[in-house]
Scaffold this motif. Structure first.
Motif, PDB file in Angstrom:
ATOM      1  N   ASN A  42     -19.277  23.529  23.662  1.00 17.36           N
ATOM      2  CA  ASN A  42     -18.723  24.834  23.281  1.00 17.36           C
ATOM      3  C   ASN A  42     -19.269  25.340  21.948  1.00 17.36           C
ATOM      4  OD1 ASN A  42     -17.047  22.480  22.829  1.00 17.36           O
ATOM      5  ND2 ASN A  42     -15.649  23.782  21.698  1.00 17.36           N
ATOM      6  N   TYR A  43     -20.065  24.537  21.267  1.00 15.01           N
ATOM      7  CA  TYR A  43     -20.684  25.007  20.015  1.00 15.01           C
ATOM      8  C   TYR A  43     -22.182  25.256  20.174  1.00 15.01           C
ATOM      9  CZ  TYR A  43     -16.180  23.720  18.224  1.00 15.01           C
ATOM     10  OH  TYR A  43     -14.830  23.656  18.036  1.00 15.01           O
ATOM     11  N   LEU A  44     -22.725  24.930  21.338  1.00 18.67           N
ATOM     12  CA  LEU A  44     -24.161  25.187  21.561  1.00 18.67           C
ATOM     13  C   LEU A  44     -24.369  26.695  21.678  1.00 18.67           C
ATOM     14  CD1 LEU A  44     -24.961  22.311  24.087  1.00 18.67           C
ATOM     15  CD2 LEU A  44     -25.853  22.553  21.748  1.00 18.67           C
ATOM     16  N   ARG A  45     -25.290  27.229  20.891  1.00 22.47           N
ATOM     17  CA  ARG A  45     -25.491  28.681  20.866  1.00 22.47           C
ATOM     18  C   ARG A  45     -26.022  29.201  22.194  1.00 22.47           C
ATOM     19  NH1 ARG A  45     -22.279  30.249  17.308  1.00 22.47           N
ATOM     20  NH2 ARG A  45     -23.352  32.204  16.906  1.00 22.47           N
ATOM     21  N   THR A  46     -26.545  28.280  23.032  1.00 25.02           N
ATOM     22  CA  THR A  46     -27.092  28.704  24.325  1.00 25.02           C
ATOM     23  C   THR A  46     -26.023  28.768  25.421  1.00 25.02           C
ATOM     24  OG1 THR A  46     -27.629  26.384  24.648  1.00 25.02           O
ATOM     25  CG2 THR A  46     -29.436  27.828  23.946  1.00 25.02           C
ATOM     26  N   SER A  47     -24.819  28.270  25.129  1.00 25.87           N
ATOM     27  CA  SER A  47     -23.773  28.259  26.160  1.00 25.87           C
ATOM     28  C   SER A  47     -23.291  29.673  26.434  1.00 25.87           C
ATOM     29  CB  SER A  47     -22.594  27.397  25.715  1.00 25.87           C
ATOM     30  OG  SER A  47     -22.965  26.050  25.658  1.00 25.87           O
ATOM     31  N   LYS A  48     -22.857  29.881  27.670  1.00 28.74           N
ATOM     32  CA  LYS A  48     -22.309  31.195  28.043  1.00 28.74           C
ATOM     33  C   LYS A  48     -20.805  31.050  28.209  1.00 28.74           C
ATOM     34  CE  LYS A  48     -26.546  32.408  30.416  1.00 28.74           C
ATOM     35  NZ  LYS A  48     -27.199  32.640  31.699  1.00 28.74           N
ATOM     36  N   PHE A  49     -20.062  31.965  27.582  1.00 29.80           N
ATOM     37  CA  PHE A  49     -18.603  31.874  27.688  1.00 29.80           C
ATOM     38  C   PHE A  49     -18.080  33.086  28.451  1.00 29.80           C
ATOM     39  CE2 PHE A  49     -14.162  31.958  26.394  1.00 29.80           C
ATOM     40  CZ  PHE A  49     -13.828  30.614  26.473  1.00 29.80           C
ATOM     41  N   ARG A  50     -17.324  32.792  29.499  1.00 29.22           N
ATOM     42  CA  ARG A  50     -16.818  33.887  30.338  1.00 29.22           C
ATOM     43  C   ARG A  50     -15.814  34.760  29.580  1.00 29.22           C
ATOM     44  NH1 ARG A  50     -17.846  33.262  35.929  1.00 29.22           N
ATOM     45  NH2 ARG A  50     -18.747  31.233  36.440  1.00 29.22           N
ATOM     46  N   SER A  51     -15.939  36.034  29.817  1.00 28.12           N
ATOM     47  CA  SER A  51     -15.133  37.091  29.174  1.00 28.12           C
ATOM     48  C   SER A  51     -15.487  37.221  27.690  1.00 28.12           C
ATOM     49  CB  SER A  51     -13.627  36.949  29.422  1.00 28.12           C
ATOM     50  OG  SER A  51     -12.945  36.277  28.432  1.00 28.12           O
ATOM     51  N   SER A  52     -16.650  36.725  27.310  1.00 20.19           N
ATOM     52  CA  SER A  52     -17.204  37.030  26.000  1.00 20.19           C
ATOM     53  C   SER A  52     -18.714  37.185  26.164  1.00 20.19           C
ATOM     54  CB  SER A  52     -16.888  35.928  24.993  1.00 20.19           C
ATOM     55  OG  SER A  52     -17.433  36.285  23.732  1.00 20.19           O
ATOM     56  N   GLY A  53     -19.089  38.272  26.823  1.00 20.79           N
ATOM     57  CA  GLY A  53     -20.518  38.519  27.056  1.00 20.79           C
ATOM     58  C   GLY A  53     -20.941  38.208  28.490  1.00 20.79           C
ATOM     59  N   TYR A  54     -20.120  37.443  29.199  1.00 19.43           N
ATOM     60  CA  TYR A  54     -20.405  37.099  30.599  1.00 19.43           C
ATOM     61  C   TYR A  54     -19.135  37.347  31.409  1.00 19.43           C
ATOM     62  CZ  TYR A  54     -24.292  35.081  28.242  1.00 19.43           C
ATOM     63  OH  TYR A  54     -25.393  34.943  27.439  1.00 19.43           O
ATOM     64  N   ASP A  55     -19.306  37.653  32.698  1.00 24.37           N
ATOM     65  CA  ASP A  55     -18.135  38.000  33.504  1.00 24.37           C
ATOM     66  C   ASP A  55     -17.103  36.873  33.540  1.00 24.37           C
ATOM     67  OD1 ASP A  55     -18.696  40.633  34.220  1.00 24.37           O
ATOM     68  OD2 ASP A  55     -20.020  40.005  35.871  1.00 24.37           O
ATOM     69  N   GLY A  56     -15.850  37.269  33.315  1.00 30.64           N
ATOM     70  CA  GLY A  56     -14.734  36.332  33.368  1.00 30.64           C
ATOM     71  C   GLY A  56     -14.211  36.175  34.788  1.00 30.64           C
ATOM     72  N   PHE A  57     -12.930  35.775  34.890  1.00 28.24           N
ATOM     73  CA  PHE A  57     -12.392  35.377  36.190  1.00 28.24           C
ATOM     74  C   PHE A  57     -11.813  36.537  37.008  1.00 28.24           C
ATOM     75  CE2 PHE A  57     -11.451  31.169  33.837  1.00 28.24           C
ATOM     76  CZ  PHE A  57     -12.723  30.683  34.134  1.00 28.24           C
ATOM     77  N   MET A  58     -11.818  37.757  36.500  1.00 29.47           N
ATOM     78  CA  MET A  58     -11.261  38.880  37.279  1.00 29.47           C
ATOM     79  C   MET A  58     -12.264  39.290  38.363  1.00 29.47           C
ATOM     80  SD  MET A  58      -8.648  41.182  35.162  1.00 29.47           S
ATOM     81  CE  MET A  58      -9.796  42.294  34.499  1.00 29.47           C
TER      82      MET A  58
END
Ligand SMILES: NC(=O)C1=CN([C@@H]2O[C@H](COP(=O)(O)OP(=O)(O)OC[C@H]3O[C@@H](n4cnc5c(N)ncnc54)[C@H](OP(=O)(O)O)[C@@H]3O)[C@@H](O)[C@H]2O)C=CC1
Ligand SMILES: O=C(CO)[C@H](O)[C@H](O)COP(=O)(O)O
Ligand SMILES: [Zn+2]
Length: 341
Positions: free
Chosen positions: A101-117
């Motif tokens: 969760n601290y790797l700058r390459t990770s993608k986090f849903r609902s923060s720049g990438y589609d979340g669960f909706m």
């Protein structure tokens, strides 16, 4: 297949988009059943996240707290109908030191990438963790928020000194409630004190050793370690109080998110030799730990039931708007959407 994705396009406005997804892939497909709204989603929904971030990240499906049922596994390893929690962080590399969760390459849903909706969520195999059937799904909906507290406590355990007689938690909201309860269950012989702004919220913390409103803290009260679960401008005031009430060489675990930088009294941090531990998001191992913790402590899940504030059945986009609006006016707890769209 055509998947419907419900994206925020501008403050308070959602639109449906249609995405063609192939089942000839390695992804496990999950149908969401219960989704829960995080403070971070509200900052996007209301447009308080800041102009630059809004412009960069929208349109985007919100929500990173949620559970669902597996509807398709290309390898046939996970049974259709299995209830799972979805892990919103998606790493693209591994590192022996830096957590996913601290790797700058990770993608986090609902923060720049589609979340669960979405009608269906396509996830890598290691982005789901199986849940016990018997636990309350409205509580399980916000498992991700529980992993945030769990992750922060795991980091604290690795980094802070070993005297753990008295803990102080600032923030009488969702994350403060979860953090104090985990501390109480993990450190049975320690004293856990909650510091909050509102007596009516503090009244929910029946399991703590002591509770104080922040304008009535005794001058001589001292703690070994502090956890901050406030966020926003309030965190500045909370950090000041933590520094005042910490024994030398104590630690402060920071979790609250602030849109603007807050001032910190570095002179006293130096003088007291305080360790600041920042912590953001969580990874698969935190989800596994949290699910195990919930299985081992059924009373913890019962106490979490008190955090279920509003429930909203969602069948239309208007229902989504209602859920977010209800959440904004709700004075206590999490808003959970029963996802039936
Ligand atoms: N690090 C991470 O990965 C994550 C961080 N967060 C962040 O954590 C923060 C808390 O989230 P959540 O619990 O859901 O939000 P809540 O609004 O439920 O909780 C914050 C609480 O702190 C109270 N408060 C305000 N000022 C102070 C103060 N000086 N001292 C003590 N309490 C105070 C608020 O009272 P009042 O409402 O009256 O102001 C409120 O009850 C948010 O910033 C959120 O974005 C959330 C999830 C993950
Ligand atoms: O809620 C969170 C994790 O559960 C984080 O606070 C959230 O991911 C922060 O993201 P953003 O930078 O988009 O506000
Ligand atoms: Zn969150």
């Amino acid at each position: 297949m055509i998947n419907q994705v419900y994206r925020l396009v501008s403050p308070r406005q959602f639109e449906v988009t249609y995405k063609d997804r192939s089942l000839q892939s390695d992804y496990i497909v999950v149908r969401p059943t219960h989704l829960s709204i995080c403070a971070a989603d509200q900052r996007y929904y209301t447009g308080t996240r800041g102009k630059e971030a809004m412009a960069k990240k929208l349109p985007m499906a919100l929500i990173h707290e949620g559970i669902g049922k597996v509807v398709y596994d290309p390898k046939g390893e996970v049974k259709v109908g299995t209830r799972v929690v979805m892990v919103p962080n998606t790493p693209t590399e591994t590192d022996e030191i830096i957590a996913e969760n601290y790797l700058r390459t990770s993608k986090f849903r609902s923060s720049g990438y589609d979340g669960f909706m979405q009608d269906y969520v396509f996830l890598n195999r290691d982005r789901i963790v199986e849940l016990p059937e018997e636990l309350n799904p409205s509580v399980l909906a916000f498992t991700e928020l529980i992993t945030i507290a769990m992750h922060s406590i795991v980091r604290f355990e690795d980094r802070a000194h070993r005297r753990r007689r008295v803990f102080g938690v600032w923030g009488d909201g969702n994350l403060g409630y979860i953090t104090t309860l985990i501390l109480k269950r993990r450190y049975k012989d320690s004293k856990v004190i909650i510091f909050g702004k509102n007596q009516y919220k503090l009244d929910h913390f029946s399991f703590v050793d002591e509770a104080y409103t922040i304008d009535e803290i005794p001058d001589d009260l001292l703690i070994d370690h502090a956890f901050e679960a406030v966020g926003g401008k309030g965190s500045q005031y909370a950090i000041d109080q933590m520094i005042d009430h910490l024994h030398p060489e104590g630690s402060i675990s920071l979790m609250g998110v602030s849109e603007y930088p807050v001032e910190v009294n570095t002179r006293m941090i130096l003088e007291k030799g305080i360790t600041l531990i920042g912590s953001s998001r969580s990874g698969r191992s935190d989800f596994v730990n949290t699910v195990e913790f919930m299985k081992e402590h059924p009373d913890f899940v019962e106490y979490m039931g008190l955090l279920v504030g509003e429930m909203q059945e969602v069948r239309t986009i208007q229902d989504i708007v209602e859920a977010f609006e209800k959440d904004l006016t709700s004075s206590w707890g999490k808003t959970v959407m029963e996802w039936k769209i």
